[in-house]
Design a protein around this motif. Structure first.
Motif, PDB file in Angstrom:
ATOM      1  N   ALA A  44     -83.876 -44.463 -22.427  1.00 29.97           N
ATOM      2  CA  ALA A  44     -82.534 -44.255 -21.873  1.00 29.97           C
ATOM      3  C   ALA A  44     -81.869 -43.036 -22.488  1.00 29.97           C
ATOM      4  O   ALA A  44     -81.182 -42.253 -21.798  1.00 29.97           O
ATOM      5  CB  ALA A  44     -81.693 -45.501 -22.118  1.00 29.97           C
ATOM      6  N   GLU A  45     -82.075 -42.849 -23.798  1.00 35.48           N
ATOM      7  CA  GLU A  45     -81.468 -41.700 -24.474  1.00 35.48           C
ATOM      8  C   GLU A  45     -82.019 -40.393 -23.938  1.00 35.48           C
ATOM      9  O   GLU A  45     -81.280 -39.408 -23.796  1.00 35.48           O
ATOM     10  CB  GLU A  45     -81.716 -41.819 -25.990  1.00 35.48           C
ATOM     11  CG  GLU A  45     -80.995 -40.759 -26.808  1.00 35.48           C
ATOM     12  CD  GLU A  45     -81.198 -40.953 -28.296  1.00 35.48           C
ATOM     13  OE1 GLU A  45     -80.658 -40.146 -29.069  1.00 35.48           O
ATOM     14  OE2 GLU A  45     -81.904 -41.907 -28.687  1.00 35.48           O
ATOM     15  N   GLU A  46     -83.294 -40.379 -23.615  1.00 32.71           N
ATOM     16  CA  GLU A  46     -83.882 -39.152 -23.059  1.00 32.71           C
ATOM     17  C   GLU A  46     -83.224 -38.789 -21.732  1.00 32.71           C
ATOM     18  O   GLU A  46     -82.893 -37.618 -21.471  1.00 32.71           O
ATOM     19  CB  GLU A  46     -85.384 -39.345 -22.856  1.00 32.71           C
ATOM     20  CG  GLU A  46     -86.087 -38.105 -22.351  1.00 32.71           C
ATOM     21  CD  GLU A  46     -87.575 -38.316 -22.164  1.00 32.71           C
ATOM     22  OE1 GLU A  46     -88.255 -37.360 -21.743  1.00 32.71           O
ATOM     23  OE2 GLU A  46     -88.053 -39.436 -22.423  1.00 32.71           O
ATOM     24  N   GLY A  47     -82.974 -39.806 -20.871  1.00 35.71           N
ATOM     25  CA  GLY A  47     -82.275 -39.538 -19.618  1.00 35.71           C
ATOM     26  C   GLY A  47     -80.850 -39.088 -19.847  1.00 35.71           C
ATOM     27  O   GLY A  47     -80.317 -38.229 -19.103  1.00 35.71           O
ATOM     28  N   MET A  48     -80.200 -39.648 -20.878  1.00 33.21           N
ATOM     29  CA  MET A  48     -78.825 -39.244 -21.193  1.00 33.21           C
ATOM     30  C   MET A  48     -78.758 -37.792 -21.647  1.00 33.21           C
ATOM     31  O   MET A  48     -77.801 -37.064 -21.336  1.00 33.21           O
ATOM     32  CB  MET A  48     -78.261 -40.168 -22.269  1.00 33.21           C
ATOM     33  CG  MET A  48     -78.042 -41.608 -21.787  1.00 33.21           C
ATOM     34  SD  MET A  48     -77.691 -42.772 -23.121  1.00 33.21           S
ATOM     35  CE  MET A  48     -76.176 -42.073 -23.766  1.00 33.21           C
ATOM     36  N   ILE A  49     -79.769 -37.338 -22.370  1.00 31.49           N
ATOM     37  CA  ILE A  49     -79.796 -35.936 -22.815  1.00 31.49           C
ATOM     38  C   ILE A  49     -79.876 -35.001 -21.609  1.00 31.49           C
ATOM     39  O   ILE A  49     -79.172 -33.979 -21.525  1.00 31.49           O
ATOM     40  CB  ILE A  49     -80.976 -35.721 -23.781  1.00 31.49           C
ATOM     41  CG1 ILE A  49     -80.752 -36.492 -25.084  1.00 31.49           C
ATOM     42  CG2 ILE A  49     -81.168 -34.242 -24.065  1.00 31.49           C
ATOM     43  CD1 ILE A  49     -81.937 -36.473 -26.011  1.00 31.49           C
ATOM     44  N   ASP A  50     -80.757 -35.373 -20.669  1.00 32.22           N
ATOM     45  CA  ASP A  50     -80.862 -34.538 -19.459  1.00 32.22           C
ATOM     46  C   ASP A  50     -79.537 -34.507 -18.696  1.00 32.22           C
ATOM     47  O   ASP A  50     -79.097 -33.458 -18.196  1.00 32.22           O
ATOM     48  CB  ASP A  50     -81.967 -35.067 -18.557  1.00 32.22           C
ATOM     49  CG  ASP A  50     -83.344 -34.915 -19.192  1.00 32.22           C
ATOM     50  OD1 ASP A  50     -83.474 -34.076 -20.103  1.00 32.22           O
ATOM     51  OD2 ASP A  50     -84.280 -35.642 -18.787  1.00 32.22           O
ATOM     52  N   THR A  51     -78.890 -35.671 -18.584  1.00 31.73           N
ATOM     53  CA  THR A  51     -77.602 -35.731 -17.891  1.00 31.73           C
ATOM     54  C   THR A  51     -76.560 -34.901 -18.623  1.00 31.73           C
ATOM     55  O   THR A  51     -75.749 -34.177 -18.007  1.00 31.73           O
ATOM     56  CB  THR A  51     -77.132 -37.196 -17.786  1.00 31.73           C
ATOM     57  OG1 THR A  51     -78.124 -37.969 -17.122  1.00 31.73           O
ATOM     58  CG2 THR A  51     -75.823 -37.293 -17.022  1.00 31.73           C
ATOM     59  N   ALA A  52     -76.553 -34.983 -19.962  1.00 32.34           N
ATOM     60  CA  ALA A  52     -75.604 -34.198 -20.751  1.00 32.34           C
ATOM     61  C   ALA A  52     -75.836 -32.702 -20.557  1.00 32.34           C
ATOM     62  O   ALA A  52     -74.878 -31.914 -20.522  1.00 32.34           O
ATOM     63  CB  ALA A  52     -75.724 -34.571 -22.221  1.00 32.34           C
ATOM     64  N   ALA A  53     -77.100 -32.308 -20.423  1.00 31.58           N
ATOM     65  CA  ALA A  53     -77.380 -30.879 -20.210  1.00 31.58           C
ATOM     66  C   ALA A  53     -76.813 -30.411 -18.868  1.00 31.58           C
ATOM     67  O   ALA A  53     -76.238 -29.308 -18.756  1.00 31.58           O
ATOM     68  CB  ALA A  53     -78.882 -30.641 -20.278  1.00 31.58           C
ATOM     69  N   VAL A  54     -76.957 -31.237 -17.833  1.00 35.12           N
ATOM     70  CA  VAL A  54     -76.422 -30.875 -16.514  1.00 35.12           C
ATOM     71  C   VAL A  54     -74.900 -30.806 -16.549  1.00 35.12           C
ATOM     72  O   VAL A  54     -74.265 -29.854 -16.053  1.00 35.12           O
ATOM     73  CB  VAL A  54     -76.897 -31.893 -15.457  1.00 35.12           C
ATOM     74  CG1 VAL A  54     -76.217 -31.608 -14.116  1.00 35.12           C
ATOM     75  CG2 VAL A  54     -78.406 -31.826 -15.320  1.00 35.12           C
ATOM     76  N   VAL A  55     -74.282 -31.833 -17.174  1.00 37.64           N
ATOM     77  CA  VAL A  55     -72.823 -31.838 -17.256  1.00 37.64           C
ATOM     78  C   VAL A  55     -72.330 -30.689 -18.134  1.00 37.64           C
ATOM     79  O   VAL A  55     -71.269 -30.084 -17.861  1.00 37.64           O
ATOM     80  CB  VAL A  55     -72.338 -33.203 -17.794  1.00 37.64           C
ATOM     81  CG1 VAL A  55     -70.825 -33.204 -17.999  1.00 37.64           C
ATOM     82  CG2 VAL A  55     -72.735 -34.317 -16.840  1.00 37.64           C
ATOM     83  N   GLY A  56     -73.066 -30.362 -19.164  1.00 36.47           N
ATOM     84  CA  GLY A  56     -72.681 -29.224 -20.023  1.00 36.47           C
ATOM     85  C   GLY A  56     -72.707 -27.919 -19.255  1.00 36.47           C
ATOM     86  O   GLY A  56     -71.859 -27.035 -19.481  1.00 36.47           O
ATOM     87  N   GLU A  57     -73.672 -27.768 -18.355  1.00 34.59           N
ATOM     88  CA  GLU A  57     -73.715 -26.569 -17.513  1.00 34.59           C
ATOM     89  C   GLU A  57     -72.473 -26.512 -16.610  1.00 34.59           C
ATOM     90  O   GLU A  57     -71.882 -25.437 -16.404  1.00 34.59           O
ATOM     91  CB  GLU A  57     -74.987 -26.578 -16.672  1.00 34.59           C
ATOM     92  CG  GLU A  57     -75.214 -25.319 -15.861  1.00 34.59           C
ATOM     93  CD  GLU A  57     -75.443 -24.097 -16.729  1.00 34.59           C
ATOM     94  OE1 GLU A  57     -75.200 -22.961 -16.257  1.00 34.59           O
ATOM     95  OE2 GLU A  57     -75.862 -24.250 -17.901  1.00 34.59           O
ATOM     96  N   LEU A  58     -72.064 -27.674 -16.099  1.00 37.81           N
ATOM     97  CA  LEU A  58     -70.847 -27.730 -15.288  1.00 37.81           C
ATOM     98  C   LEU A  58     -69.631 -27.343 -16.120  1.00 37.81           C
ATOM     99  O   LEU A  58     -68.758 -26.565 -15.668  1.00 37.81           O
ATOM    100  CB  LEU A  58     -70.669 -29.135 -14.714  1.00 37.81           C
ATOM    101  CG  LEU A  58     -69.351 -29.431 -13.994  1.00 37.81           C
ATOM    102  CD1 LEU A  58     -69.212 -28.525 -12.771  1.00 37.81           C
ATOM    103  CD2 LEU A  58     -69.261 -30.890 -13.596  1.00 37.81           C
ATOM    104  N   GLN A  59     -69.564 -27.876 -17.357  1.00 40.53           N
ATOM    105  CA  GLN A  59     -68.430 -27.536 -18.209  1.00 40.53           C
ATOM    106  C   GLN A  59     -68.395 -26.045 -18.505  1.00 40.53           C
ATOM    107  O   GLN A  59     -67.319 -25.424 -18.543  1.00 40.53           O
ATOM    108  CB  GLN A  59     -68.491 -28.339 -19.513  1.00 40.53           C
ATOM    109  CG  GLN A  59     -67.328 -28.055 -20.468  1.00 40.53           C
ATOM    110  CD  GLN A  59     -67.388 -28.876 -21.723  1.00 40.53           C
ATOM    111  OE1 GLN A  59     -68.165 -29.824 -21.812  1.00 40.53           O
ATOM    112  NE2 GLN A  59     -66.561 -28.544 -22.709  1.00 40.53           N
ATOM    113  N   LEU A  60     -69.565 -25.435 -18.716  1.00 39.10           N
ATOM    114  CA  LEU A  60     -69.612 -23.988 -18.995  1.00 39.10           C
ATOM    115  C   LEU A  60     -69.053 -23.200 -17.816  1.00 39.10           C
ATOM    116  O   LEU A  60     -68.291 -22.239 -18.005  1.00 39.10           O
ATOM    117  CB  LEU A  60     -71.057 -23.579 -19.285  1.00 39.10           C
ATOM    118  CG  LEU A  60     -71.281 -22.085 -19.544  1.00 39.10           C
ATOM    119  CD1 LEU A  60     -70.457 -21.585 -20.754  1.00 39.10           C
ATOM    120  CD2 LEU A  60     -72.766 -21.797 -19.744  1.00 39.10           C
TER     121      LEU A  60
END
Length: 493
Positions: A44-60
């Motif tokens: 689950a944590e691995e999927g959360m990291i991928d999701t965080a990377a996508v959301v981080g790109e949105l925040q950028l």
């Protein structure tokens, strides 16, 4: 079913086996649960990291559009996620339970760790979360994660935080929060599905442990019973020594000890009894010899009487020695191979015609032999059979008065696979208190005919012969009603 007592080693071995079995199984089940849960959470944590990377790109992208103005960026995020709480419905089923809505939480931070927007708590913008390890690490360009227990909801929340890079600098951080309650429920449900086969396996293991403990204690109990029989002086006790285990080694050691002790006891008992039995005839011989040696006796009749006494006692001594040799051969030197088959009917007729009937006629006793006309084969040597039947009849004749009767009967298979030899007399009978002693070595009673005593070895010889032939001997007698000696021998087909 008779269960052993609580003090029995059976229960101690059984409980020990259960402990050895169940404690590792329980520990292994606990570790399996922990490892399954950790594996599920890592996935689950691995999927959360991928999701965080996508959301981080949105925040950028939002940071670049707002010119890195925190207030403007907060306003854009609030507008973008204004209906996030109201649009979380999923209507999905996963791991066997319903997942009604999304429970992921997004938290956006600026470069100082100040909350720009929290999808779960949108009104709490502006708080400083830089104290949390995951946020602190992300603001330094590393991946950060933490666990947080929610006691109100009885669950553990997993936080994964990634830095948001703007070129070589960090523009902020984004956190994905996910509760782990459903993963734990799925793991517990999977373990429960294993409960039935697990209980069955434990039940089988428990049964096997009980059987094994019963097997071990049965062997130990058998050794203890036989050792107690040896301690009580029972003859012919043997121990099973077929196993090559430590129990077999113990049995063989006890067997060697039994043989040595039994041999030692036999010699001591024999010496004691023999010395007692020899004193009487030796004293009589010595007294008669001293009288004759004195020379004062001139009466030829008196001298002949004393010489006759000496000859009588010498004959008794010779009979004792002869019987002892026979008894010793039977008890201490059994035949290494089974004796040949003997027709008991034919042997009994020959013995009765040559020895038993003439002796009975000489004493004025009626002798009768009842044997079938068909052969009765048995594994016993002719010498032993003659001793057995001859001593039983001789004993009966000694205690049967003139005009009495002695009857020998041989019956084939009154008990399946056996033959019974009975010697019945109409003599004085045997007192109940004396009956247990009649087969002991050197036990004698006075012969009512002559007033003399025998060697006390005849019936001891009979018992040893019967035991060597794997048979049994019983006595039924009552005072003034005669006696019946019954020998049971196995037949050979």
């Amino acid at each position: 079913m008779n269960l052993p007592g609580l003090h029995s080693i059976h229960w101690k071995v059984f409980i020990f086996h259960l402990a050895v079995l169940l404690l590792p199984v329980a520990y292994l089940a606990w570790q399996v649960r922990l490892n399954l849960e950790a594996t599920q959470l890592r996935a689950a944590e691995e999927g959360m990291i991928d999701t965080a990377a996508v959301v981080g790109e949105l925040q950028l992208r939002l940071v670049q559009q707002s010119g890195n103005d925190p207030a403007k960026l907060r306003e854009v995020l609030a507008t973008m996620f204004a209906d996030f709480e109201g649009n979380r419905s999923t209507k999905a089923r996963l791991f066997g339970f319903a997942k009604e809505d999304a429970d992921t939480r997004l938290i956006f931070y600026d470069a100082q760790g100040i909350v720009l927007f929290d999808t779960l708590r949108p009104s709490e913008t502006g708080r400083d979360d830089s104290k949390y390890l995951d946020v602190w690490r992300a603001l330094r360009g590393q991946y950060g994660s933490r666990w947080e227990r929610d006691f109100d909801a009885n669950r553990v929340n997993l936080f994964s935080t990634l830095p948001v890079w703007s070129g070589p600098t960090i523009a902020g951080a984004v956190t994905i929060m996910k509760p782990t309650i459903r993963s734990r429920i799925a793991i517990i449900r999977a373990l429960r599905e294993l409960a039935v086969p697990g209980v069955a396996a434990v039940g089988v293991a428990t049964l096997l442990a009980y059987v094994l403990s019963g097997y071990l204690t049965r062997i130990v109990g058998g050794l203890a019973t036989r050792a107690e029989a040896i301690a009580q002086g029972e003859p012919g006790v043997t121990l099973e020594t077929w196993t090559r285990s430590e129990l077999g080694t113990l049995a063989r050691a006890v067997e060697r000890m039994r043989q040595r002790l039994e041999g030692k006891a036999y010699v001591e008992e024999m010496v004691t009894n023999l010395s007692h039995e020899l004193k009487t005839p030796l004293a009589a011989i010595r007294g008669a010899a001293e009288v004759l040696e004195d020379g004062a006796m001139s009466d030829p009749a008196a001298r002949a009487k004393f010489l006759g006494n000496i000859q009588l006692e010498v004959g008794r001594l010779n009979q004792i020695v002869d019987d002892l040799l026979k008894l010793s051969r039977i008890e201490s030197s059994p035949a290494p191979t089974p004796p040949p088959m003997l027709d008991l009917a034919s042997a009994a007729r020959e013995l009765a015609e040559s020895r038993l009937a003439p002796r009975a006629a000489q004493l004025g006793v009626t002798f009768a032999l009842r044997v079938p006309d068909v052969p009765i084969p048995a594994r016993i040597s002719r010498e032993h059979f003659d001793l057995l039947l001859g001593n039983l009849v001789t004993n009966a004749l000694q205690f049967t008065p003139a005009n009495g009767s002695v009857t020998v009967s041989i019956t084939a298979e009154p008990v399946p696979g056996s033959t019974i030899i009975e010697v019945a007399d109409t003599g004085a009978g045997i007192e109940p208190s004396l009956q247990p002693k009649v087969f002991q070595r050197f036990f004698t009673t006075e012969n009512p005919r002559t007033g003399l005593r025998g060697t006390g070895l005849g019936l001891a010889l009979v018992r040893s012969i019967v035991q060597s032939a794997r048979g049994t001997i019983d006595l039924v007698s009552a005072p003034r009603e005669g006696s019946v000696f019954r020998v049971t021998l196995p037949l050979v087909g």
